[in-house]
Design a protein around this motif. Structure first.
Motif, PDB file in Angstrom:
ATOM      1  N   ARG A   1       0.831  -1.214   0.000  1.00  0.00           N
ATOM      2  CA  ARG A   1       0.000   0.000   0.000  1.00  0.00           C
ATOM      3  C   ARG A   1       0.861   1.257   0.000  1.00  0.00           C
ATOM      4  N   VAL A   2       1.956   1.218   0.758  1.00  0.00           N
ATOM      5  CA  VAL A   2       2.864   2.371   0.801  1.00  0.00           C
ATOM      6  C   VAL A   2       3.446   2.643  -0.580  1.00  0.00           C
ATOM      7  N   VAL A   3       3.872   1.601  -1.263  1.00  0.00           N
ATOM      8  CA  VAL A   3       4.458   1.756  -2.599  1.00  0.00           C
ATOM      9  C   VAL A   3       3.425   2.279  -3.584  1.00  0.00           C
ATOM     10  N   ARG A   4       2.227   1.754  -3.527  1.00  0.00           N
ATOM     11  CA  ARG A   4       1.188   2.180  -4.471  1.00  0.00           C
ATOM     12  C   ARG A   4       0.733   3.621  -4.219  1.00  0.00           C
ATOM     13  N   ALA A   5       0.804   4.050  -2.973  1.00  0.00           N
ATOM     14  CA  ALA A   5       0.305   5.388  -2.615  1.00  0.00           C
ATOM     15  C   ALA A   5       1.391   6.461  -2.618  1.00  0.00           C
ATOM     16  N   ARG A   6       2.626   6.109  -2.978  1.00  0.00           N
ATOM     17  CA  ARG A   6       3.714   7.079  -2.891  1.00  0.00           C
ATOM     18  C   ARG A   6       3.512   8.212  -3.901  1.00  0.00           C
ATOM     19  N   PRO A   7       4.049   9.405  -3.588  1.00  0.00           N
ATOM     20  CA  PRO A   7       3.920  10.533  -4.512  1.00  0.00           C
ATOM     21  C   PRO A   7       4.616  10.253  -5.836  1.00  0.00           C
ATOM     22  N   ALA A   8       4.152  10.893  -6.859  1.00  0.00           N
ATOM     23  CA  ALA A   8       4.775  10.750  -8.176  1.00  0.00           C
ATOM     24  C   ALA A   8       6.236  11.181  -8.100  1.00  0.00           C
ATOM     25  N   GLY A   9       7.122  10.386  -8.692  1.00  0.00           N
ATOM     26  CA  GLY A   9       8.534  10.715  -8.722  1.00  0.00           C
ATOM     27  C   GLY A   9       9.327  10.216  -7.539  1.00  0.00           C
ATOM     28  N   GLN A  10       8.652   9.672  -6.516  1.00  0.00           N
ATOM     29  CA  GLN A  10       9.370   9.152  -5.346  1.00  0.00           C
ATOM     30  C   GLN A  10       9.668   7.673  -5.547  1.00  0.00           C
TER      31      GLN A  10
ATOM     32  N   GLU B   1      10.650   6.223   4.615  1.00  0.00           N
ATOM     33  CA  GLU B   1       9.960   7.293   5.326  1.00  0.00           C
ATOM     34  C   GLU B   1       8.808   6.746   6.163  1.00  0.00           C
ATOM     35  N   HIS B   2       8.087   5.794   5.583  1.00  0.00           N
ATOM     36  CA  HIS B   2       6.954   5.206   6.312  1.00  0.00           C
ATOM     37  C   HIS B   2       7.423   4.485   7.561  1.00  0.00           C
ATOM     38  N   TYR B   3       8.496   3.711   7.455  1.00  0.00           N
ATOM     39  CA  TYR B   3       8.984   2.973   8.618  1.00  0.00           C
ATOM     40  C   TYR B   3       9.510   3.921   9.688  1.00  0.00           C
TER      41      TYR B   3
ATOM     42  N   ALA C   1       6.224   7.294  15.850  1.00  0.00           N
ATOM     43  CA  ALA C   1       4.901   7.198  16.466  1.00  0.00           C
ATOM     44  C   ALA C   1       4.781   6.012  17.419  1.00  0.00           C
ATOM     45  N   GLN C   2       5.841   5.231  17.540  1.00  0.00           N
ATOM     46  CA  GLN C   2       5.865   4.030  18.365  1.00  0.00           C
ATOM     47  C   GLN C   2       4.744   3.068  17.973  1.00  0.00           C
TER      48      GLN C   2
ATOM     49  N   VAL D   1      14.177  -7.158   6.057  1.00  0.00           N
ATOM     50  CA  VAL D   1      14.846  -6.105   6.819  1.00  0.00           C
ATOM     51  C   VAL D   1      13.881  -5.475   7.829  1.00  0.00           C
ATOM     52  N   GLN D   2      12.685  -5.175   7.397  1.00  0.00           N
ATOM     53  CA  GLN D   2      11.726  -4.560   8.319  1.00  0.00           C
ATOM     54  C   GLN D   2      11.373  -5.511   9.469  1.00  0.00           C
ATOM     55  N   TRP D   3      11.226  -6.780   9.168  1.00  0.00           N
ATOM     56  CA  TRP D   3      10.937  -7.777  10.189  1.00  0.00           C
ATOM     57  C   TRP D   3      12.103  -7.879  11.170  1.00  0.00           C
ATOM     58  N   THR D   4      13.327  -7.896  10.658  1.00  0.00           N
ATOM     59  CA  THR D   4      14.505  -7.990  11.516  1.00  0.00           C
ATOM     60  C   THR D   4      14.621  -6.776  12.430  1.00  0.00           C
TER      61      THR D   4
END
Length: 212
Positions: A71-80, A88-90, A96-97, A162-165
């Motif tokens: 969802r993060v990848v699909r919703a990213r701004p154009a050009g990012q 940035e999301h992580y 925000a803990q 990586v995110q899981w680790t």
């Protein structure tokens, strides 16, 4: 949402809460489905209508996050670039803990994590969870970032791992007694280091967008 739908959500939540409370108190293997049904005041048939397996009583708590990277990848701004968006999301989630990052002081969350780590069946289901997350992220990379199928699959596997680790390391620090506020600087530094390493290996997939 209709009254019927709200009632179903309340029933589902009541069953899961009863199950997790029993599992934490007595252990996953020591609690039967019948005991969970009795604690939730439902029949076994009703319980299985909501949760097909015993493991689902726990793992469903993470269901909303299964497709989160995609969802993060699909919703990213154009050009990012996808990796920048995920980074940035992580980092925002860390700040925000968000419990999914492992950076939390909430006792209920830490008890649930401890239950996962101490129960082989639940850890096996979390591996399935990660595989599904990888599949969905790979599809998002292929469809929105002009990434060929095999590189997309390989990139997704690395990113999810990586995110899981990172999250596992944060949970382990929390269980060892580290407060989330105190652990945040080290957790953020580790996340940045991890994404720097990913950028070094995956940056060539999305050359049109500079990575950090």
């Amino acid at each position: 949402m209709t009254l019927r739908e709200r009632k179903k959500l309340r029933t589902r939540a009541a069953i899961s809460e009863a199950a997790i409370s029993l599992f934490i108190e007595h252990g996953f293997d020591q609690v039967s489905i019948t005991q969970v049904a009795e604690a939730a005041d439902v029949s076994r048939r009703t319980l299985f209508a909501y949760f097909p397996t015993k493991e689902d009583l726990v793992v469903h708590r993470f269901a909303d996050h299964e497709d989160e990277p995609a969802r993060v990848v699909r919703a990213r701004p154009a050009g990012q670039s996808p990796l920048t968006a995920l980074r940035e999301h992580y980092l925002d989630a860390l700040h925000a803990q968000d419990p999914m990052t492992g950076l939390t002081d909430v006792p209920e969350v830490l008890h649930l994590y401890d239950l996962l780590r101490s129960t082989p069946q639940l850890m096996a289901r979390m591996l399935q969870f990660n595989e599904t997350s990888e599949t969905q992220l790979a599809a998002a990379l292929h469809e929105t970032a002009d990434t060929a199928e095999l590189p997309a699959r390989l990139a997704a596997a690395q990113i999810v791992s990586v995110q899981w680790t990172l999250s596992i390391a944060n949970y382990d620090r929390a269980l060892a007694g580290a407060r989330a506020d105190d652990a945040y600087p080290a957790a953020a530094a580790a996340a940045n280091q991890a994404f720097d390493l990913l950028a070094g290996g995956l940056g060539g997939l999305w050359p049109s967008t500079p990575l950090p």
